[in-house]
Design an enzyme around this catalytic site. Structure first.
Site, PDB file in Angstrom:
ATOM      1  N   THR A 229      12.237  61.310   9.465  1.00 18.24           N
ATOM      2  CA  THR A 229      13.220  61.945   8.589  1.00 18.24           C
ATOM      3  C   THR A 229      12.537  63.101   7.862  1.00 18.24           C
ATOM      4  OG1 THR A 229      12.760  60.667   6.571  1.00 18.24           O
ATOM      5  CG2 THR A 229      14.168  59.623   8.224  1.00 18.24           C
ATOM      6  N   CYS A 230      13.267  63.726   6.953  1.00 18.49           N
ATOM      7  CA  CYS A 230      12.677  64.851   6.226  1.00 18.49           C
ATOM      8  C   CYS A 230      11.564  64.402   5.288  1.00 18.49           C
ATOM      9  CB  CYS A 230      13.753  65.596   5.434  1.00 18.49           C
ATOM     10  SG  CYS A 230      14.594  64.586   4.191  1.00 18.49           S
TER      11      CYS A 230
ATOM     12  N   GLU B 278      18.873  56.017  -2.652  1.00 17.24           N
ATOM     13  CA  GLU B 278      19.721  56.895  -1.827  1.00 17.24           C
ATOM     14  C   GLU B 278      20.192  56.157  -0.576  1.00 17.24           C
ATOM     15  OE1 GLU B 278      19.003  58.740   1.178  1.00 17.24           O
ATOM     16  OE2 GLU B 278      16.876  58.411   1.506  1.00 17.24           O
TER      17      GLU B 278
ATOM     18  N   GLY C  55      23.968  75.289   8.472  1.00 11.75           N
ATOM     19  CA  GLY C  55      23.886  73.963   9.085  1.00 11.75           C
ATOM     20  C   GLY C  55      24.950  73.045   8.530  1.00 11.75           C
ATOM     21  N   ALA C  56      25.755  72.443   9.422  1.00 13.81           N
ATOM     22  CA  ALA C  56      26.837  71.566   8.983  1.00 13.81           C
ATOM     23  C   ALA C  56      26.652  70.150   9.511  1.00 13.81           C
ATOM     24  CB  ALA C  56      28.182  72.127   9.437  1.00 13.81           C
TER      25      ALA C  56
ATOM     26  N   MET D 167      23.228  66.370   6.490  1.00 13.05           N
ATOM     27  CA  MET D 167      22.746  66.833   5.186  1.00 13.05           C
ATOM     28  C   MET D 167      23.511  68.060   4.716  1.00 13.05           C
ATOM     29  SD  MET D 167      18.657  66.124   5.490  1.00 13.05           S
ATOM     30  CE  MET D 167      18.413  66.127   3.723  1.00 13.05           C
TER      31      MET D 167
END
Length: 552
Positions: free
Chosen positions: A150-151, A215, A292-293, A296
């Site tokens: 992940t980020c 989160e 970016g859609a 996130m």
């Protein structure tokens, strides 16, 4: 051959305290960053991840002939290195793997241990997870694997047939795919084994190990690991069971506690950071661009709308996702544009959010320098909020006087402001996790009976087959097929009936009335009675098979 174990035992560790051990080891020259060792006394003790600054050089630990120390012969060195792993295995002591069981191991880096500059090099796109699992399971000492990228984290979960060898192979693989040297990876990685690895993943799934405490997006990412791994060779019983249980834990924590109530995601923290950096008077008028859609990007748009933003420009490869978001947010004007319009729209934006899976930069220093300046009411600086990993905005863009760049590591100041309110909820969640770890460990321990069942069946089959052949040889060559089959069926029936009782006492399918401790006690008793431990261990058989397969 001189080994670490031999060196340690030579220190007479029965009389040494751990602190004295460290002092003694520090006396030796040369340095390495991390080192794990074990020694045997009246009981086996382990010093895991013992940080030692000075130890005997690795070359000296494995010198087989003192006469070779004076000089180095390249031909001899090459010949030594060409010895196959299989040959080393075959010439090892008979009980090399007998006392070692497979381990669940996590080798990882996250936002606490490694900067984004390192994490982005190790990032693995979701589409490449199956390939990564295949490559990991092709390693000699890795049986199962999963990737959580992940980020904020890059974590490799494996079932290792040998703990230390498995860690070494995974670390070298990570270095190979990222071009990050092993020495640098060792500075930033963390290692967790078995129960600690399980506890860590449960914390991750529950949102307790996130940059933003509580989160919810991470739970969806853990679910995606299971979805992607279904049917992939190597995402097998233990690892899939671990991740499925982690999903259960994540759901239970969020249901039983209010840790997610009012919590912020990485996307909402990004919006909060942008508003914090803008003059308060410009919050309602600042021009927002979202590149970016995806998941996130969609959350960024929703949080901007929740903060009162009424017009948002979205740049994406296709319009489908933007149309779906538009239907959810009817009171917000969402303008879609293709990627070809990105720079033109960036010139008109005050704040630019980037959240794409692009592995190449979308905004370079030269491109940003060419953009017109923003209004002084905004502060005279265009804000880039980059929550992508790998990053979409070059770090050197911050050198441009009229721009400021923030990435996921810069969200910590926002997170800290919201963290205190949920710390007591995290304590409630930890109690749940401890309970769930016990349940999973009990299930995992119950799997230990499987090798005993296999060895006991093989033992019985060898005896049955041998006695069957003896019987046929005594009866001559002219035995009718129907009589031969009858004798064969008789031998099978006797063996199965004799095995029925022991197998019942080893059952671990969830329906047994015996406790796990009783089942494991039965397993050890059967191993002793039938001398099953003297055979080649199942672990060694697996390693031999993998090495032979890899050498073909």
């Amino acid at each position: 051959m001189a080994t670490v174990s031999g060196f340690v035992s030579s220190l007479s560790l029965n009389n040494f305290s751990e602190q004295k051990l460290k002092v003694e080891v520090w006396k030796y020259p040369r340095s390495i960053q991390k080192f794990s060792l074990c020694y045997s006394s009246s009981q086996t003790r382990f010093f895991d991840n013992l940080r030692i600054r000075k130890v005997i050089p690795e070359k000296q630990l494995f010198v087989s002939n003192p006469r070779c120390e004076a000089g180095s012969n390249p031909k001899i060195e090459a010949k030594r290195s060409s010895v196959s792993a299989l040959e080393l295995l075959k010439t090892s002591a008979a009980d090399r793997y007998t006392k070692e069981t497979s381990s669940i191991v996590v080798v990882g880096l996250n936002f606490r241990t490694a900067p984004i500059e390192v994490r982005e090099k190790l990032s693995i796109p979701e589409a490449q997870w199956p390939q990564a699992i295949g490559e990991l399971c092709a390693l000699n000492h890795i049986e199962e694997a999963a990737v959580l990228s992940t980020c904020n984290r890059m974590e490799i979960y494996v079932v290792a047939l040998s703990q230390h060898r498995g860690v070494k192979e995974v670390t070298e693989w990570m270095s190979k795919i990222s071009a990050v040297p092993v020495s640098e990876l060792c500075q930033h990685r963390f290692l967790l084994y078995n129960k600690d690895a399980t506890h860590h993943l449960f914390e991750v799934s529950a949102g307790l190990d996130s940059l933003v405490l509580g989160e919810g997006q991470i739970l969806a990412q853990v679910k995606q690991v299971v979805k992607t791994g279904q049917g992939i060779p190597g995402f097998d019983r233990k690892i899939s069971g671990l991740f499925k249980h982690a999903i259960t834990v994540g759901k239970r924590v969020r249901t039983k506690t209010s840790i997610s109530t009012g919590s912020v995601s990485v996307s909402s923290a990004a919006v909060e950071l942008a508003l914090m950096k803008l003059p308060e008077s410009s919050h309602a008028t600042a021009r927002m661009l979202v590149v970016g859609a995806g998941k996130m990007g969609k959350l960024v748009i929703k949080h901007l709308a929740a903060k009162g933003c009424t017009k948002i420009v979205v740049v994406n490869r296709t319009e489908d996702r933007v149309s779906a978001i538009r239907k959810e947010l009817e009171n917000v004007e969402i303008v879609y544009l293709p990627l070809s319009e990105m720079l033109a729209r960036a010139a008109e934006a005050d704040v630019i959010f980037t959240s794409t899976a692009s592995e190449t930069l979308l905004f370079s220093k030269e491109q940003v320098q060419a953009l017109p300046p923003v209004s002084s009411q905004i502060g005279g600086r265009r804000l880039f909020i980059d929550i992508s990993v790998p990053r979409n905005v070059g770090s050197c863009v911050s050198d441009v006087e009229t721009a400021r760049v923030y990435n996921v590591d810069d969200l910590k100041e926002i997170v800290e402001a919201n963290k205190e309110d949920r710390l007591h909820k995290a304590m409630e969640a930890q109690a749940i996790i401890v309970e769930e770890v016990k349940q999973f460990e009990a299930w995992k321990d119950s799997l230990e009976t499987v090798p005993t069942i296999k060895k006991l069946r093989a033992y019985a089959e060898r005896i049955r087959s041998s006695e069957f052949d003896k019987c046929l040889s005594k009866m001559g060559d002219d035995i009718p097929k129907n009589k031969k089959k009858a004798i064969y069926d008789l031998s099978i029936g006797i063996a199965n009936k004799l095995l029925h009782g022991p197998m019942q006492h080893l059952r671990c399918d969830g329906n047994e009335i015996r406790s796990l401790s009783e089942i494991l006690e039965n397993m050890h008793a059967l191993n002793r009675i039938f001398s099953l431990d003297t055979e080649i261990s199942v672990l060694e058989q697996k390693i031999r098979a993998k090495i032979e397969q890899n050498q073909k």
